[in-house]
Design an enzyme around this catalytic site. Structure first.
Site, PDB file in Angstrom:
ATOM      1  N   GLU A  50      -0.528   2.132   8.615  1.00 58.35           N
ATOM      2  CA  GLU A  50      -1.599   1.827   9.551  1.00 58.35           C
ATOM      3  C   GLU A  50      -1.242   0.647  10.449  1.00 58.35           C
ATOM      4  O   GLU A  50      -1.792   0.494  11.542  1.00 58.35           O
ATOM      5  CB  GLU A  50      -2.893   1.523   8.787  1.00 58.35           C
ATOM      6  CG  GLU A  50      -4.141   1.492   9.658  1.00 58.35           C
ATOM      7  CD  GLU A  50      -5.419   1.269   8.857  1.00 58.35           C
ATOM      8  OE1 GLU A  50      -5.384   1.435   7.620  1.00 58.35           O
ATOM      9  OE2 GLU A  50      -6.449   0.919   9.475  1.00 58.35           O
ATOM     10  N   LEU A  93      -3.179   9.052   4.888  1.00 63.21           N
ATOM     11  CA  LEU A  93      -2.394   9.089   3.664  1.00 63.21           C
ATOM     12  C   LEU A  93      -1.057   9.762   3.963  1.00 63.21           C
ATOM     13  O   LEU A  93      -0.002   9.346   3.498  1.00 63.21           O
ATOM     14  CB  LEU A  93      -3.140   9.842   2.563  1.00 63.21           C
ATOM     15  CG  LEU A  93      -4.525   9.287   2.196  1.00 63.21           C
ATOM     16  CD1 LEU A  93      -5.103  10.036   1.002  1.00 63.21           C
ATOM     17  CD2 LEU A  93      -4.466   7.809   1.882  1.00 63.21           C
ATOM     18  N   ARG A 109     -13.863  12.701  13.851  1.00 69.45           N
ATOM     19  CA  ARG A 109     -14.647  11.502  13.579  1.00 69.45           C
ATOM     20  C   ARG A 109     -15.245  10.861  14.808  1.00 69.45           C
ATOM     21  O   ARG A 109     -16.393  10.422  14.785  1.00 69.45           O
ATOM     22  CB  ARG A 109     -13.763  10.484  12.867  1.00 69.45           C
ATOM     23  CG  ARG A 109     -13.401  10.987  11.511  1.00 69.45           C
ATOM     24  CD  ARG A 109     -12.439  10.090  10.831  1.00 69.45           C
ATOM     25  NE  ARG A 109     -12.185  10.619   9.498  1.00 69.45           N
ATOM     26  CZ  ARG A 109     -11.477   9.998   8.574  1.00 69.45           C
ATOM     27  NH1 ARG A 109     -10.946   8.833   8.843  1.00 69.45           N
ATOM     28  NH2 ARG A 109     -11.293  10.546   7.405  1.00 69.45           N
ATOM     29  N   HIS A 154     -15.772   5.583  11.497  1.00 68.01           N
ATOM     30  CA  HIS A 154     -15.931   6.726  10.605  1.00 68.01           C
ATOM     31  C   HIS A 154     -17.399   7.105  10.560  1.00 68.01           C
ATOM     32  O   HIS A 154     -18.247   6.234  10.363  1.00 68.01           O
ATOM     33  CB  HIS A 154     -15.436   6.346   9.225  1.00 68.01           C
ATOM     34  CG  HIS A 154     -15.328   7.499   8.282  1.00 68.01           C
ATOM     35  ND1 HIS A 154     -16.427   8.147   7.782  1.00 68.01           N
ATOM     36  CD2 HIS A 154     -14.255   8.120   7.754  1.00 68.01           C
ATOM     37  CE1 HIS A 154     -16.022   9.127   6.978  1.00 68.01           C
ATOM     38  NE2 HIS A 154     -14.715   9.123   6.946  1.00 68.01           N
ATOM     39  N   GLY A 201       0.844  -1.191   0.000  1.00 74.82           N
ATOM     40  CA  GLY A 201       0.000   0.000   0.000  1.00 74.82           C
ATOM     41  C   GLY A 201       0.875   1.235   0.000  1.00 74.82           C
ATOM     42  O   GLY A 201       2.053   1.193  -0.376  1.00 74.82           O
ATOM     43  N   GLY A 220       4.046   0.633   2.191  1.00 73.05           N
ATOM     44  CA  GLY A 220       4.918  -0.409   1.664  1.00 73.05           C
ATOM     45  C   GLY A 220       5.509  -0.065   0.309  1.00 73.05           C
ATOM     46  O   GLY A 220       6.703  -0.237   0.076  1.00 73.05           O
TER      47      GLY A 220
END
Lengths: 637, 247
Positions: free
Chosen positions: A425, A441, A330, A266, A42, A45
């Site tokens: 994460e 991100l 959130r 969320h 991701g 990585g």
């Protein structure tokens, strides 16, 4: 065990620069002598592997998908934060640092977060240089929008598909290294275990998903970038294959797992429509820039939304939190939605839904502006629900989305196992008890582009590595253990599928370890989880063999790990006797329903040490010291 | 709803494979196509039969993993909709639905509905990037990019790499996929330095992988779940021509 975060000394704004100036380096010609294994492709990585390859290291990447580009980072929607202050509205590195510390409800490490804010600007530069097509203004310069928990407009975005574009940028950099042969890419291979030799992480075991082959891979260091464990709730915004296996197996081999109970719900996801539902689809937080959230004021008001006049609507976020309104963080927004639905004023046929209404914004800005900002998200909603959000409000409800908890890492992103680094994460570090929108991100790319390439060099230059091959007994042992577990699963001749067990676990977790937790519920969960696990090992049914593409076996292996990990999560929620961020203990709240922290007793990271399946793990603490941000009640009113 | 599914089953690449009939009762209109297959698979597993293997992950139409030919059309009957976003309300009670893997020589079948699309990754590896090492970049706002170009680049960049274009094309061409990345980078200042090399290298790899040639059917654009436009194929043709003519 002493948890040494290895935070450098000095003023916070100098720590990272000073550290880099003093750290040990690997000579350019020597880098090719080191091999790094990166599990997960991701944002964290792929960016790490690409950067390692560019530096000259030998790299091997592993993903269980058919291509590195399918990692779930691809689905992130709304944007990425950076402290550029292009909008001239008061942003700065310090403010981004402060907002993130406060957003995390003062349960994260100051030094890590300051570094995150510092490198955030470099990330945007790098992505633009890769050709990531961020949104721009007419003058040709980058656009920004706001996200929850911030009063500045610091989020860079590419329509409602920012994660996709950032991941494709990292994937393109990774592709270049694969083409240059600095990186060897393994696809459809799932990591089943890590291998430790002489106290150092020196390799992994994988299962080839197309033919079942168990393989050993050696390296001089291992990086796990395997994402979050939100699927422990069964229904989440995660992809179907997302799982806790890689980090959980590392935990079983000695890596401490930190703050697992900090799971983010969320607030704006498409509600559940039936039992067949396989996941909950995220509707980006960026929508809350222009959408207004409301429910009817009256419990008995069942009129269609467009027929309910303004005076009969409760814009509850605007009412409760005037300064932040619809852009409240959130955890606060999710709990507020739960509150009004528990009060009987929820919408949708299940009563668990609230409206996200764009009519004001459409009237003010025109439909084409809204379409440009969110086009793909509105289409996605219409496909799934069958109604048109340009004409009637969206219905949304909170869902499991992100996990702030993860493997404990120090300032070098190294776990308690030497050589085992954890990125994105999958680690616990930067978000504390609640992650702000658009910062996942940021963190994934910060770790991969601008932190680990430095700190891994320091690790290599500071340690000696014996030559190791996959013939080493530790590899053989780990392969045997993997095969044994697979054979055991295949031998079970029960009646319940892996998905059925997963669903059952998810329900217990959502009901008792979800948005609102209490002592009785958590203790009950700690009784129920082992029961489901026991039944799994007796009543599971699996078809096929190992020597084949076997989707049932794949799922069974992942669920088996969830059934053990869920307990660690529940223990953590039970032992943290306070409410903070996303972790809400009903016993610890202010009269107005806000989370009540216990700073005197809980300003620390809880890092758990494995002691055997079903045994309570040992709870270690890393004390958190706040020298730059004053602890205060976290208010968004 | 009651539906009859005719689903392609194939043990492995060397197995001849064939269609198997499955009857489903009680399919909810709110189910997605893949959720319907999940339900079918659950009942197959309980009966001790091998479930149907198919690629999927995000279930949100963005990862590009899902790849089913539904009644002969990649991703099924709805325009600009991936397999995972297709919901059963688009089908009628009593309908028969044919389900196959994407058909292409360059996408060998691994099992049932799962194919190997690594050809796409190999094409990216020869040129689908800007050669900029981490840390080598100027300030993000140093180079303004006209909004129009940024938007068009984003339209091209929206490609999810699913391969529907290949499966839809009567020639089995991968032009839409390759043109999407080439066009995105050709439209941006950052892509200029390698513009020619990129076009030549990516097209060569595309040819080496065994994809067909483009004869302007435009089936690709019609099947593309992200509405990637054939204007990018036109752009690719110009890039390639420039690259070969103007050394």
């Amino acid at each position: 065990m002493i948890l040494d975060a290895k935070i450098p000394s000095g003023a916070i704004q100098n720590k990272w620069d000073q550290y880099r100036a003093e750290m040990k380096l690997v000579n350019p010609a020597n880098k090719r002598k080191y091999k790094i294994l990166v599990v997960g492709t991701g944002l964290a990585g792929a960016s790490a592997a690409a950067s390692f390859g560019e530096l000259g290291y030998n790299v091997e990447t592993f993903t269980y998908n058919d291509s590195p580009r399918r990692a779930h980072s691809i689905a992130a929607q709304g944007g990425i934060n950076a402290a550029k202050n292009y909008q001239n509205d008061g942003d700065s590195i310090y403010r981004l640092f402060y907002d993130t510390v406060k957003g995390g409800d003062f349960r994260s490490r100051e030094a890590n977060i300051y570094r995150l804010a510092q490198v955030s600007n470099n990330i945007i530069d790098q992505c633009v240089a890769q050709g990531v097509p961020f949104a721009r203004e007419y003058g040709g310069y980058l656009s920004n929008r706001s996200f929850g928990g911030a009063q500045v407009s610091r989020t860079f975005y590419a329509r409602g598909q920012t994660g996709q574009q950032l991941l494709l940028g990292a994937y393109s950099a990774l592709s270049r290294q694969i083409g240059a042969k600095t990186v060897k890419s393994h696809v459809r291979k799932e990591m089943l275990d890590i291998v430790i030799i002489n106290g150092q992480a020196r390799g992994i075991i994988t299962r080839d998903l197309t033919n079942g082959k168990i393989e050993s891979h050696w390296g001089d260091a291992v990086c796990l970038a395997t994402g979050g464990y939100g699927n422990v709730f069964f229904l989440s915004t995660n992809a179907q294959a997302c799982n806790v296996t890689a980090t959980y197996r590392a935990y079983k081999k000695g890596a401490l797992f930190a703050n697992p109970c900090f799971t983010q719900i969320h607030p704006t996801c498409i509600p559940v429509s039936g039992d067949h539902q396989s996941k909950l689809t995220l509707m980006s937080e960026s929508l809350r820039n222009d959408g207004r959230i409301w429910v009817p004021k009256n419990r008995d008001d069942k009129r269609p939304p467009n027929q309910i006049p303004e005076d009969d609507r409760d814009y509850y976020l605007e009412r409760k939190y005037p300064s932040f309104g619809n852009l409240s963080p959130r955890d606060i927004s999710s709990r507020a939605a739960k509150e009004v639905c528990d009060d009987g004023r929820g919408v949708s046929n299940t009563g668990y839904g609230v409206y996200l209404d764009f009519s004001d914004a459409i009237n003010r800005l025109g439909r084409s502006v809204i379409e440009e900002r969110y086009g793909n998200l509105f289409e996605m909603y219409e496909r799934i629900v069958g109604t048109d959000p340009y004409k009637e409000p969206m219905m949304i409800y909170p869902a499991s989305h992100y996990t702030m908890g993860g493997l404990w890492v120090d300032y070098n992103l190294m776990s308690t196992i030497p050589g085992l680094h954890v990125l994105g994460e999958a680690n616990f570090s930067d978000h504390g008890a609640n992650r702000l929108g658009a910062s996942a991100l940021m963190q994934g790319l910060a770790d991969g582009y601008f932190v680990i390439p430095y700190t891994i060099g320091h690790y290599f230059a500071s340690n000696k590595f014996d030559k190791v091959t996959t013939d080493h007994p530790e590899f053989k042992k780990a392969e045997e253990e993997a095969r044994e577990k697979i054979n055991k699963i295949l031998s079970l001749k029960g009646k319940k599928t892996p998905t059925a067990f997963h669903r059952e676990l998810g329900k217990v977790m959502w009901d008792k370890v979800g948005m609102g937790r209490n002592e009785d519920g958590l203790k009950e969960a700690l009784q129920l989880i082992p029961q489901i696990r026991e039944e799994f090992w007796q009543n599971l049914t699996v078809t096929g063999t190992n020597e084949d593409l076997n989707i049932v076996l794949e799922k069974a292996l992942r669920v088996a790990d969830f059934l053990e990990f869920a307990e660690v999560l529940a223990w953590d929620a039970l032992e943290r006797r306070e409410s903070c961020g996303a972790h809400f203990r009903e016993e610890f709240q202010y009269p107005d329903g806000e989370a009540k922290r216990d700073d005197e007793n809980f300003t620390h990271v809880a890092a758990w040490e494995y002691t055997g399946v079903g045994n309570k793990p040992v709870r270690h603490q890393e004390e958190l010291v706040f020298e730059n941000v004053k602890l205060a009640v976290r208010s968004y009113k | 709803m009651k539906l009859t599914l005719k689903i392609w089953r194939q043990k492995n690449f060397n197995d001849k494979g064939g269609f198997v009939d499955y009857t489903l009762n009680d399919v909810s209109e709110d189910m997605s196509f893949l959720e319907m297959l999940d339900v079918l698979n659950e009942s197959l597993i309980i009966e001790g039969k091998e479930p149907i293997a198919f690629d999927h992950d995000c279930r949100e139409g963005i990862c590009g993993a899902c790849s089913l030919l539904i009644n002969g059309v990649p991703h099924g009957p709805e325009k600009a909709t991936t397999t995972c976003q297709l919901h059963m309300r688009k089908f009628k009670d009593g309908q028969t639905i044919w389900v196959e893997p994407f058909r292409s020589k360059a996408f060998p079948v691994i099992k049932d509905l799962v194919v190997d699309r690594s050809a796409f990754d190999r094409i990216m590896q020869v040129g689908g990037f800007v050669a900029v090492n981490t840390g080598s970049s100027p300030d993000a706002n140093a180079t303004p990019i006209p909004k129009k170009n940024a938007e068009l680049a984003m339209d091209a960049a929206a490609c999810i790499g699913c391969g529907a274009c290949v499966a839809a094309c009567p020639n089995g061409a991968a032009m839409l996929f390759v043109s999407a990345k080439i066009s995105q980078l050709a439209l941006l200042p950052q892509g200029q330095a390698e513009r020619k090399k990129r076009a030549l290298d990516m097209v060569k790899q595309m040819d080496d992988e065994g994809f067909g040639y483009c004869s302007n059917y435009y089936e690709c654009e019609a099947a593309c779940p992200k509405s990637v436009s054939v204007r990018f194929i036109a752009m690719l043709n110009r890039e390639y021509l420039n690259a070969t003519m103007l050394k």
